[in-house]
Design a protein around this motif. Structure first.
Motif, short mmCIF file in Angstrom:
data_model
loop_
_atom_site.label_atom_id
_atom_site.label_comp_id
_atom_site.label_asym_id
_atom_site.label_seq_id
_atom_site.Cartn_x
_atom_site.Cartn_y
_atom_site.Cartn_z
N ARG A 29 0.83 -1.21 0.00
CA ARG A 29 0.00 0.00 0.00
C ARG A 29 0.87 1.25 0.00
NH1 ARG A 29 -5.61 0.74 1.84
NH2 ARG A 29 -5.88 2.94 2.24
N THR A 32 -1.78 4.92 -3.35
CA THR A 32 -3.17 4.64 -3.65
C THR A 32 -3.61 5.48 -4.84
OG1 THR A 32 -3.86 6.26 -1.98
CG2 THR A 32 -3.77 3.95 -1.29
N TYR A 68 -9.39 -1.12 -12.97
CA TYR A 68 -9.64 -2.56 -12.82
C TYR A 68 -8.87 -3.37 -13.87
CZ TYR A 68 -13.13 -1.51 -9.36
OH TYR A 68 -13.75 -1.07 -8.22
N ARG A 71 -5.37 -4.37 -12.51
CA ARG A 71 -5.23 -5.17 -11.28
C ARG A 71 -4.13 -6.22 -11.46
NH1 ARG A 71 -9.43 -8.60 -7.72
NH2 ARG A 71 -8.12 -8.59 -5.86
N HIS A 72 -3.20 -6.21 -10.53
CA HIS A 72 -2.04 -7.12 -10.52
C HIS A 72 -1.17 -6.96 -11.77
CE1 HIS A 72 -3.60 -8.89 -6.91
NE2 HIS A 72 -4.71 -9.22 -7.51
N THR A 84 0.01 -2.95 -9.24
CA THR A 84 -1.16 -2.87 -8.36
C THR A 84 -1.19 -4.11 -7.49
OG1 THR A 84 -2.56 -3.76 -10.11
CG2 THR A 84 -2.57 -1.38 -9.82
N ALA A 86 -3.89 -4.46 -4.62
CA ALA A 86 -5.21 -4.78 -4.05
C ALA A 86 -6.16 -3.61 -4.24
CB ALA A 86 -5.05 -5.07 -2.56
N HIS A 87 -7.44 -3.90 -4.03
CA HIS A 87 -8.44 -2.83 -4.00
C HIS A 87 -8.14 -1.95 -2.79
CE1 HIS A 87 -11.26 -4.42 -6.99
NE2 HIS A 87 -10.92 -5.61 -6.54
N CYS A 88 -8.43 -0.69 -2.90
CA CYS A 88 -8.28 0.25 -1.79
C CYS A 88 -9.68 0.48 -1.23
CB CYS A 88 -7.64 1.55 -2.27
SG CYS A 88 -7.18 2.63 -0.92
N PHE A 112 -7.28 1.59 -6.12
CA PHE A 112 -6.35 0.48 -5.92
C PHE A 112 -5.11 0.95 -5.16
CE2 PHE A 112 -8.86 -1.48 -9.16
CZ PHE A 112 -8.80 -2.82 -8.85
N CYS A 113 -4.48 -0.02 -4.54
CA CYS A 113 -3.18 0.18 -3.89
C CYS A 113 -2.12 -0.35 -4.84
CB CYS A 113 -3.10 -0.61 -2.59
SG CYS A 113 -4.38 -0.19 -1.40
#
Length: 131
Positions: A29, A32, A68, A71-72, A84, A86-88, A112-113
Motif C-alpha cells: 500500500r 493509492t 480494474y 489489477r495485478h 497494483t 489490491a483494492h483500496c 487500488f493500492c
C-alpha cells in the motif's frame, strides 16, 4: 492531504513526503490511486453535487483508464513504475470526511493500492502506460 504538481516515487517506500513513505518498506500500500470518473458516482450515491478528491485520502487521481484493467499489472507513470496489489477499500474515516453512508457509497469505487517497483518523478499530466 495536499495537491502537488510533481512528486518523487521512491521504490519500495512510497511518495516522498507522504506518511506511508515512512511506514513499512515493501508494503503493498505504498501508493493509492483513484479514478476521476468515479468521483461523480460517489457524489451521486451520497446525494452531493461533488466530492472533493482531497477528502478521499488517495495519493494519485487518474483519468481515462479503467484501473480494474490494471489489477495485478505493472505500469508506468512518468519515470516511476508500479504494480497494483489490491483494492483500496474505504475505511471508517470516510464517514467522518464525507458523512454517513460514505463507506457504502465508495464500495467498488475506492481505487487500488500499488507498490513502487522503480523510483522516478511523476508529474501532473503524465500518462499511465501498461508494461
Amino acid at each position: 492531504m495536499k495537491t502537488v504538481d510533481q512528486v518523487m516515487a521512491l521504490e519500495g517506500l512510497g511518495l516522498e513526503g507522504d506518511r506511508r513513505c515512512l511506514g513499512t518498506p515493501g508494503s503493498g500500500r505504498q501508493v493509492t490511486l483513484i479514478c476521476q470518473e468515479h468521483l461523480p458516482v460517489i457524489a451521486q450515491f451520497l446525494g452531493k453535487s461533488e466530492v472533493p478528491v482531497e477528502l478521499l485520502r488517495r495519493n494519485l487521481l487518474v483519468s481515462g483508464i479503467n484501473l480494474y484493467a490494471l489489477r495485478h499489472q505493472r505500469f508506468r507513470i512518468g519515470e516511476a513504475e508500479f504494480i497494483t496489489t489490491a483494492h483500496c477499500h474505504p475505511c471508517s474515516r470516510m464517514e467522518t470526511a464525507l458523512g454517513e453512508g460514505a463507506v457504502a457509497a465508495m464500495l467498488g469505487y475506492g481505487g487500488f493500492c500499488a507498490r513502487i517497483t522503480k523510483s522516478g518523478l511523476i508529474r501532473v499530466g503524465d500518462l499511465i502506460e501498461k508494461l
